[in-house]
Scaffold this active site. Structure first.
Site: not given
Length: 326
Positions: A174-176, A298
């Site tokens: 997820d994300s990074a 997010h």
């Protein structure tokens, strides 16, 4: 005819933060993003005290479950000793599969504990072993340290986990962590079986910000100025952002990229680059399924407060793993 499962479906309504996401946003501490930004700036100047406090506060206990247990393996990737958190379901399919999951946190914060809820759930749902590495964090360890650890984790899995009928390997994050999953997939391409990216960061070049970056710049869990600071802490310089393992969206050749599931949040600065990456994969003939969760922001994959968005994403991810294990 191409499999109808693989399709690009964007949100069908105008962006409006869902009730559960709004409730979560309202529960966040005052100056949530600003405090992280200041801690990162201090760390880049050599003072890690506040960043270390934030990191420590993000380490939550891993829930005890009867259907999934976990062990921690200590490994050396040639630089320093790291930990691999390995989640093992009580029931494992004879056709063994491993999901390598990279946690988010802007390459600077969080740890495997922060994504343990999802790791346990995907392990139980798909009867897969999940391996989550404690990769090196920035700004102490700038690019490509995290990327190298991400690749080394897959190499460790290939060497240490085997099955007589063949091992299926999936990359996720997820994300990074979604960024690391995409970057690692570029490294392995044909030798992994699928990639799952939740609201991934895919283009780190400062001059290529998309519409969603401005639309949700503040007050949607990941502020744009905080993300800019994460990127500055992670990259040694702007020139590095042009490398494909730093900005997978800029990769010239996506042939051989694994089957992919990309799930974005509708009210998120990273939404547009996720959709663009899905479209680029499709142009190269890659099987890609893209879903935008309406009203989501997010962080929903690691926060139980956003239960509806989380459950939708977990269902999608579970189906993807099982479908690509056939």
């Amino acid at each position: 005819m191409k499999n109808a499962y693989y399709s690009i479906n964007d949100a069908q309504t105008l962006p409006k933060v869902s009730e559960e996401a709004r409730s979560f946003i309202n529960s966040l501490p005052e100056n949530f993003a600003l405090l992280q930004k200041k801690a990162l700036e201090d760390a880049m100047a050599g003072n890690l005290e506040n960043l270390d406090k934030i990191r420590l506060g993000r380490i939550v206990p891993i829930p005890d479950r009867s259907d999934v247990f976990h062990i921690i393996a200590k490994v050396n990737f040639g630089v320093e000793e790291r930990k691999l958190y390995i989640f093992i379901p009580k029931e494992i399919d004879k056709d063994l599969r491993v999901v390598v999951y990279y946690h988010g946190g802007g390459w600077c914060i969080n740890a495997p504990e922060s994504c343990s809820m999802f790791c346990q759930d995907i392990a139980a749902n798909t009867k897969s072993v999940v391996v989550c590495p404690e990769y090196r964090l920035a700004p102490e360890n700038k690019y490509p340290a995290a990327n190298l650890d991400a690749v080394s984790t897959v190499e460790w899995v290939k060497k240490n986990i085997s099955n007589s009928s063949g091992l299926k390997i999936f990359l996720a994050g997820d994300s990074a962590g979604g960024h690391l999953a995409a970057s690692t997939a570029l490294h392995f391409k044909d030798s992994v079986d699928g990639v799952i990216m939740f609201y991934p960061a895919l283009d780190l070049s400062l001059g290529r910000r998309r519409k969603s970056w401005g639309d949700f710049a503040k007050g949607h869990c990941l502020d744009a100025d905080l993300m800019e600071t994460f990127i500055k802490a992670y990259l040694p310089n702007e020139a590095a952002s042009q490398n494909e393992d730093a900005s997978p969206l800029l990769a010239r050749d996506l042939k051989g990229f694994p089957n992919s599931l990309i799930i974005s949040a509708q009210c998120d600065i990273l939404r547009d680059e996720a959709l663009e990456f899905a479209s680029r994969l499709a142009e190269f003939g890659i099987n890609v399924r893209y879903r935008c969760i309406e009203g989501a922001t997010h962080l929903f994959i690691t926060k139980p407060e956003m239960k509806e968005a989380y459950c939708n994403a977990l269902s999608e991810a579970s189906e993807f793993v099982l479908k690509n294990s056939e």
